[in-house]
Design a protein around this motif. Structure first.
Motif, PDB file in Angstrom:
ATOM      1  N   SER A   5       0.828  -1.203   0.000  1.00 62.20           N
ATOM      2  CA  SER A   5       0.000   0.000   0.000  1.00 62.20           C
ATOM      3  C   SER A   5       0.865   1.256   0.000  1.00 62.20           C
ATOM      4  O   SER A   5       0.601   2.210  -0.743  1.00 62.20           O
ATOM      5  CB  SER A   5      -0.920  -0.004   1.228  1.00 62.20           C
ATOM      6  OG  SER A   5      -1.622   1.214   1.332  1.00 62.20           O
ATOM      7  N   ALA A   6       1.914   1.247   0.793  1.00 62.09           N
ATOM      8  CA  ALA A   6       2.806   2.407   0.848  1.00 62.09           C
ATOM      9  C   ALA A   6       3.512   2.621  -0.487  1.00 62.09           C
ATOM     10  O   ALA A   6       3.677   3.755  -0.941  1.00 62.09           O
ATOM     11  CB  ALA A   6       3.827   2.218   1.968  1.00 62.09           C
TER      12      ALA A   6
ATOM     13  N   ASN B 166       2.394   1.808  -3.492  1.00 62.53           N
ATOM     14  CA  ASN B 166       1.424   2.354  -4.440  1.00 62.53           C
ATOM     15  C   ASN B 166       1.224   3.855  -4.218  1.00 62.53           C
ATOM     16  O   ASN B 166       1.098   4.629  -5.173  1.00 62.53           O
ATOM     17  CB  ASN B 166       0.081   1.634  -4.303  1.00 62.53           C
ATOM     18  CG  ASN B 166       0.131   0.228  -4.859  1.00 62.53           C
ATOM     19  OD1 ASN B 166       0.980  -0.093  -5.683  1.00 62.53           O
ATOM     20  ND2 ASN B 166      -0.779  -0.621  -4.410  1.00 62.53           N
ATOM     21  N   GLU B 167       1.211   4.275  -2.964  1.00 56.78           N
ATOM     22  CA  GLU B 167       1.015   5.682  -2.656  1.00 56.78           C
ATOM     23  C   GLU B 167       2.285   6.506  -2.919  1.00 56.78           C
ATOM     24  O   GLU B 167       2.211   7.715  -3.125  1.00 56.78           O
ATOM     25  CB  GLU B 167       0.590   5.833  -1.202  1.00 56.78           C
ATOM     26  CG  GLU B 167      -0.815   5.284  -0.929  1.00 56.78           C
ATOM     27  CD  GLU B 167      -1.195   5.350   0.543  1.00 56.78           C
ATOM     28  OE1 GLU B 167      -0.386   5.877   1.343  1.00 56.78           O
ATOM     29  OE2 GLU B 167      -2.280   4.857   0.901  1.00 56.78           O
TER      30      GLU B 167
ATOM     31  N   PRO C 169       2.238   7.890  -7.208  1.00 55.32           N
ATOM     32  CA  PRO C 169       0.887   8.105  -7.709  1.00 55.32           C
ATOM     33  C   PRO C 169       0.873   8.678  -9.119  1.00 55.32           C
ATOM     34  O   PRO C 169       1.827   9.333  -9.543  1.00 55.32           O
ATOM     35  CB  PRO C 169       0.306   9.122  -6.718  1.00 55.32           C
ATOM     36  CG  PRO C 169       1.501   9.927  -6.313  1.00 55.32           C
ATOM     37  CD  PRO C 169       2.654   8.952  -6.276  1.00 55.32           C
TER      38      PRO C 169
ATOM     39  N   LEU D   1      -3.449  12.742  -5.336  1.00 58.73           N
ATOM     40  CA  LEU D   1      -2.869  11.850  -4.334  1.00 58.73           C
ATOM     41  C   LEU D   1      -1.434  12.226  -3.973  1.00 58.73           C
ATOM     42  O   LEU D   1      -0.792  11.531  -3.186  1.00 58.73           O
ATOM     43  CB  LEU D   1      -2.899  10.404  -4.842  1.00 58.73           C
ATOM     44  CG  LEU D   1      -4.283   9.825  -5.147  1.00 58.73           C
ATOM     45  CD1 LEU D   1      -4.150   8.402  -5.680  1.00 58.73           C
ATOM     46  CD2 LEU D   1      -5.161   9.852  -3.902  1.00 58.73           C
TER      47      LEU D   1
ATOM     48  N   LYS E  85       0.013  12.259  -0.388  1.00 60.76           N
ATOM     49  CA  LYS E  85       0.290  11.017   0.329  1.00 60.76           C
ATOM     50  C   LYS E  85       1.723  10.529   0.144  1.00 60.76           C
ATOM     51  O   LYS E  85       2.162   9.608   0.838  1.00 60.76           O
ATOM     52  CB  LYS E  85      -0.669   9.912  -0.124  1.00 60.76           C
ATOM     53  CG  LYS E  85      -2.124  10.148   0.262  1.00 60.76           C
ATOM     54  CD  LYS E  85      -2.958   8.921  -0.043  1.00 60.76           C
ATOM     55  CE  LYS E  85      -4.394   9.101   0.452  1.00 60.76           C
ATOM     56  NZ  LYS E  85      -5.196   7.879   0.226  1.00 60.76           N
ATOM     57  N   VAL E  86       2.462  11.130  -0.798  1.00 60.63           N
ATOM     58  CA  VAL E  86       3.800  10.629  -1.133  1.00 60.63           C
ATOM     59  C   VAL E  86       4.754  10.701   0.058  1.00 60.63           C
ATOM     60  O   VAL E  86       5.390   9.696   0.406  1.00 60.63           O
ATOM     61  CB  VAL E  86       4.363  11.383  -2.349  1.00 60.63           C
ATOM     62  CG1 VAL E  86       5.838  11.039  -2.563  1.00 60.63           C
ATOM     63  CG2 VAL E  86       3.562  11.038  -3.597  1.00 60.63           C
TER      64      VAL E  86
ATOM     65  N   ALA F 281       3.936   8.055   2.609  1.00 62.79           N
ATOM     66  CA  ALA F 281       4.206   6.702   2.132  1.00 62.79           C
ATOM     67  C   ALA F 281       5.690   6.366   2.244  1.00 62.79           C
ATOM     68  O   ALA F 281       6.069   5.294   2.730  1.00 62.79           O
ATOM     69  CB  ALA F 281       3.728   6.550   0.695  1.00 62.79           C
TER      70      ALA F 281
ATOM     71  N   ASN G  36      -0.249   3.558 -12.653  1.00 59.61           N
ATOM     72  CA  ASN G  36       1.017   3.966 -12.054  1.00 59.61           C
ATOM     73  C   ASN G  36       2.021   4.232 -13.156  1.00 59.61           C
ATOM     74  O   ASN G  36       2.201   3.390 -14.039  1.00 59.61           O
ATOM     75  CB  ASN G  36       1.529   2.877 -11.105  1.00 59.61           C
ATOM     76  CG  ASN G  36       2.707   3.341 -10.277  1.00 59.61           C
ATOM     77  OD1 ASN G  36       3.796   3.522 -10.788  1.00 59.61           O
ATOM     78  ND2 ASN G  36       2.484   3.531  -8.988  1.00 59.61           N
TER      79      ASN G  36
END
Length: 421
Positions: A176-177, A179-180, A183, A188, A191-192, A195, A396
């Motif tokens: 999950s981290a 993917n974030e 982005p 999004l 969120k980088v 993450a 992505n």
């Protein structure tokens, strides 16, 4: 006189890094190779002026030329910085192996490669086989399963867990981290930093755990090496472990999934793989070339004005090299759109090129050479358990990975599953 790329008369089939592009990047990349090989566009996260390089020789040239720096924090222009695309200076990842140039990069690379020797990777062969057999046994108890979550994800997590000595239960959180951290949606971008911070926090926990309880694993080996020569700081050590986590988990998972789908799309090639009892390494190289897990390398930034293939790039310009595009360049590969496990000749750039060639490439090749043929050996009648046009890729820009890949052990198993659904 300033040289520029002629303005194409038509636009590519799908806009770069758009939803349509992610599902079929090869059509757009083929158009760009022929019409705009150093292509200026607006990177969607931050609406930043960016250039994409798509021809094989140009991609290799950029990755080998120190005028194209990995240190965006040092060389990037104001627009790139304002978009939040530069890792914060003073942070662990801000000075990590992927975003620094020599001599700092040389020091980090030397320490890391000391653990990734050919001998060490060969010692991991048993670990990979054990994890593959374990996961295949689990899959054998079901008529249908998802290659991404139930096979590729489990194998890559299990191998990485054994090699690094980390707790596997954190794998999904790390995915999950990751993917974030990369982005495609500008909404999004906030969120980088969080993450990347989560990845580094787990690496720090792992290093602390192995300092107190060292074992026969890669993390402990890296700690011993650092303590012996005192060349690396604690933050640099944590950064190396974080880089291995990022490169050794989701990328391997993505490659195995892409390779399995490619072979399902080409049953004749899958049969060749099953019929060949010899080493699978040549087949792995072709699968990496045909549809690898890395769509691009990370950003490079020009340290000065540079001319590339007739286009002048200003100093501080962000540049992305298209690895997928280069690996299907007909100037380098004969009939590159075909999957041919017997292909001979030029090397692909699926793991990059030059100083920043993928740190864990040898391990990824080993996992692919064992996990991919083993799946088709265990399930010789393996079939896709969904309409082909329903199989989707994640949105992505840097990673090419399937969302899911539902399969059945055989057509009969698929029918049984369908009746019971």
């Amino acid at each position: 006189m300033t040289l520029t790329t002629p303005t194409p008369t038509h636009q590519p089939p799908a806009a770069l890094f758009s939803p349509a592009y992610y599902q079929d990047p090869h059509t757009t990349l083929a158009w760009l190779r022929e019409n705009s090989p150093v292509h200026e566009f607006r990177f969607p996260a931050g609406d930043v002026r960016t250039w994409l390089v798509t021809r094989y020789d140009d991609v290799k040239a950029v990755l080998a030329d120190q005028r194209f720096s990995a240190e965006a924090a040092t060389w990037a222009n104001d627009e790139f910085r304002a978009a939040g695309l530069v890792a914060a200076e003073g942070t662990i990842l801000g000075r990590g192996i992927s975003v620094v140039d020599p001599p700092h990069h040389t020091k980090l690379r030397r320490r890391a490669m000391g653990a990734f020797t050919t001998r060490q990777v060969e010692q991991w062969r048993t670990t990979v086989r054990e994890q593959v057999d374990r996961v295949l046994d689990d899959c054998s108890g079901r008529d249908t399963f998802d290659v991404m979550d139930d096979y590729a994800g489990e194998v890559s997590a299990g191998v990485l867990g054994e090699i690094l000595g980390m707790r596997i239960e954190r794998h999904r959180e790390l995915v999950s981290a990751l993917n974030e951290a990369f982005p495609s949606d500008p909404a999004l971008m906030h969120k980088v930093p969080e993450a990347f911070g989560r990845i580094c926090e787990y690496a720090a926990e792992l290093v602390a755990d192995k300092r107190s309880k060292p074992a026969d694993d890669l993390t402990s080996a890296l700690i011993r090496g650092v303590d012996d020569d005192e060349e690396l700081t604690e933050d640099e050590l944590i950064g190396l472990v974080a880089a291995i986590i990022m490169g050794g988990s989701d990328t391997v998972r993505g490659f195995i999934g892409n390779a399995v789908l490619s072979l399902l799309d080409h049953p004749g090639q899958a049969e060749l793989l099953r019929a060949n009892p010899g080493p699978a390494e040549p087949a792995v190289e072709e699968l990496l070339r045909y549809d690898g897990a890395l769509s691009t390398a990370l950003f490079r930034v020009t340290t000065q004005e540079v001319e590339l293939a007739g286009t002048v790039l200003p100093a501080g310009a962000p540049v992305i090299v298209g690895l997928l595009a280069a690996n299907r360049d007909p100037r380098r590969f004969e009939r590159p759109e075909l999957l041919d496990l017997g292909r001979q000749g030029a090397r692909h750039v699926g793991f990059g090129h030059g100083l920043h060639n993928c740190l864990g490439a040898a391990l990824a090749r080993l996992e692919g050479a064992i996990a991919i043929p083993a799946l088709f050996d265990r399930f010789p009648e393996l079939v896709l358990d969904a309409p082909r046009d329903s199989v989707r890729y994640i949105d992505n820009w840097a990673i090419r990975r399937l969302v899911a890949l539902p399969v059945a052990a055989s057509a009969k198993a698929a029918a049984r599953a369908s009746r019971s659904a």
